[in-house]
Motif scaffolding. Structure first.
Motif, PDB file in Angstrom:
ATOM      1  N   GLU A  61       0.824  -1.213   0.000  1.00  0.00           N
ATOM      2  CA  GLU A  61       0.000   0.000   0.000  1.00  0.00           C
ATOM      3  C   GLU A  61       0.854   1.256   0.000  1.00  0.00           C
ATOM      4  OE1 GLU A  61      -3.393   1.089  -0.816  1.00  0.00           O
ATOM      5  OE2 GLU A  61      -3.969  -0.327   0.747  1.00  0.00           O
ATOM      6  N   ALA A  62       1.872   1.269   0.857  1.00  0.00           N
ATOM      7  CA  ALA A  62       2.713   2.466   0.965  1.00  0.00           C
ATOM      8  C   ALA A  62       3.469   2.732  -0.328  1.00  0.00           C
ATOM      9  CB  ALA A  62       3.691   2.317   2.127  1.00  0.00           C
ATOM     10  N   GLU A  63       3.863   1.655  -1.036  1.00  0.00           N
ATOM     11  CA  GLU A  63       4.657   1.832  -2.249  1.00  0.00           C
ATOM     12  C   GLU A  63       3.848   2.474  -3.371  1.00  0.00           C
ATOM     13  OE1 GLU A  63       7.597  -2.037  -1.657  1.00  0.00           O
ATOM     14  OE2 GLU A  63       5.827  -2.163  -2.933  1.00  0.00           O
TER      15      GLU A  63
END
Length: 351
Positions: free
Chosen positions: A214-216
């Motif tokens: 998700e963060a990427e």
């Protein structure tokens, strides 16, 4: 009166309309480092300045798809802020090399539009040109986008769909001035396989998989300054069709490009983009795999140091490729297929 930008809806696009996109962006080695962290590319030309200088480059140039991301991101507020989906690409070329310190700008021209059968959306075709601070072309491509209408009751305009070539002509490829691949170091690049070693019809399973966090994908969306609501606003997307944010399609393209290193280690540049489809949505948690098929192999006119391969790279989610079929028995694209990309790469030739 509001000073904010609500983006263009389908009714706002007119044939021949020129959109000069804000804001110019100076790329840096920091951008390159983030690109490496997000996708894990290992191509020697883009990783090593001494390697690049031995071929005649000023320093290690940016990966061509990284250039595409920067230019694409410039266009989003004007073209696809209210998009339902980015549908495809065609007639793409990459121009002069881009180096850290260069400043990229983008301009788009509307070349087609057609209301969809639902009457709630329309498809807009645009030709986008990215340029550096000297006005030299760095990329030039067509894409088409499904965009929401502001008023579903508004009348449909006359449908105009541009004629687009099936492939980019190899004669139009840009090989950087002063660059020669005659002394290409296959030991440092990681593979002995050059242009001569690939045959039409050959399929390469790139074997590895990469899971999207998700963060990427959120960091990538911000890095490329892509403000499309479907990618970054979970509050709005929670009540939408999928209930969550979509991964930016270009993120999948760069993952497939990085995965293709295993089998295409000497692909020194993406020369042309013939076509591309984001076949199914991708979400955080999906694991991307990829395979490539060689569609054409052509020498470049007047060059004995480099040749071109036309590739079809297919990316899948949560299913390794191997002998993986692309369509079902009825000819429908399988739900695990997320990308079908038709493009040209350049590889050094054996001498």
């Amino acid at each position: 009166m509001s000073k904010t930008n609500s983006g263009h809806f389908f009714e706002d696009f007119a044939l021949g309309q020129e959109l000069v996109h804000a804001t110019p962006r100076t790329v840096s080695t920091g951008d390159v480092a983030l690109h490496t962290a997000l996708y894990g590319p290992r191509l020697a030309l883009h990783a090593s300045t001494p390697f690049a200088q031995a071929l005649g480059y000023r320093e290690a140039p940016l990966d061509d798809f990284m250039v595409f991301h920067v230019v694409f991101g410039k266009t989003v507020p004007d073209i696809s802020l209210n998009a339902v989906a980015n549908l495809g690409y065609a007639r793409g070329r990459f121009g002069v090399p881009v180096y850290p310190g260069d400043t990229l700008s983008a301009t788009s021209t509307v070349i087609g539009r057609k209301e969809t059968s639902s009457g709630k959306t329309g498809v807009v075709y645009v030709n986008t040109v990215g340029s550096n601070q000297h006005g030299a072309m760095v990329c030039d491509y067509v894409r088409w986008v499904m965009v929401n209408k502001r008023d579903p009751a508004s009348p449909a305009p006359e449908a105009v769909v541009p004629e687009l070539p099936e492939r980019v002509a190899p004669e139009s490829f840009v090989v950087p001035e002063g660059v020669s691949f005659a002394g290409y170091d296959t030991t440092r690049s990681g593979s002995p396989h050059l242009w001569d070693d690939y045959t039409v019809g050959e399929r390469i399973d790139h074997v590895d998989g990469m899971t999207i966090e998700e963060a990427e994908h959120m960091m990538a969306t911000r890095l490329w300054q892509n403000t499309a609501k479907v990618h970054f606003n979970q509050y709005e997307q929670a009540s939408g069709r999928f209930g969550r944010r979509l991964v930016y399609g270009g993120h999948v393209i760069s993952l497939a490009r990085s995965l293709s290193f295993n089998g295409l280690e000497n692909a020194v540049r993406v020369a042309g983009l013939n076509g591309g489809l984001h076949c199914n949505p991708t979400f955080a948690g999906d694991t991307i795999h990829a395979w490539s098929e060689v569609l054409e192999s052509v020498p470049l006119p007047g060059r004995d140091d480099v040749g071109a391969l036309r590739l079809r790279t297919v990316a899948t989610k949560d299913r390794p490729c191997g002998s993986f079929p692309y369509r079902d028995k009825e000819g429908r694209i399988l739900p695990e297929v997320v990308l079908d990309l038709d493009y040209w790469i350049l590889l050094p030739r054996r001498r």
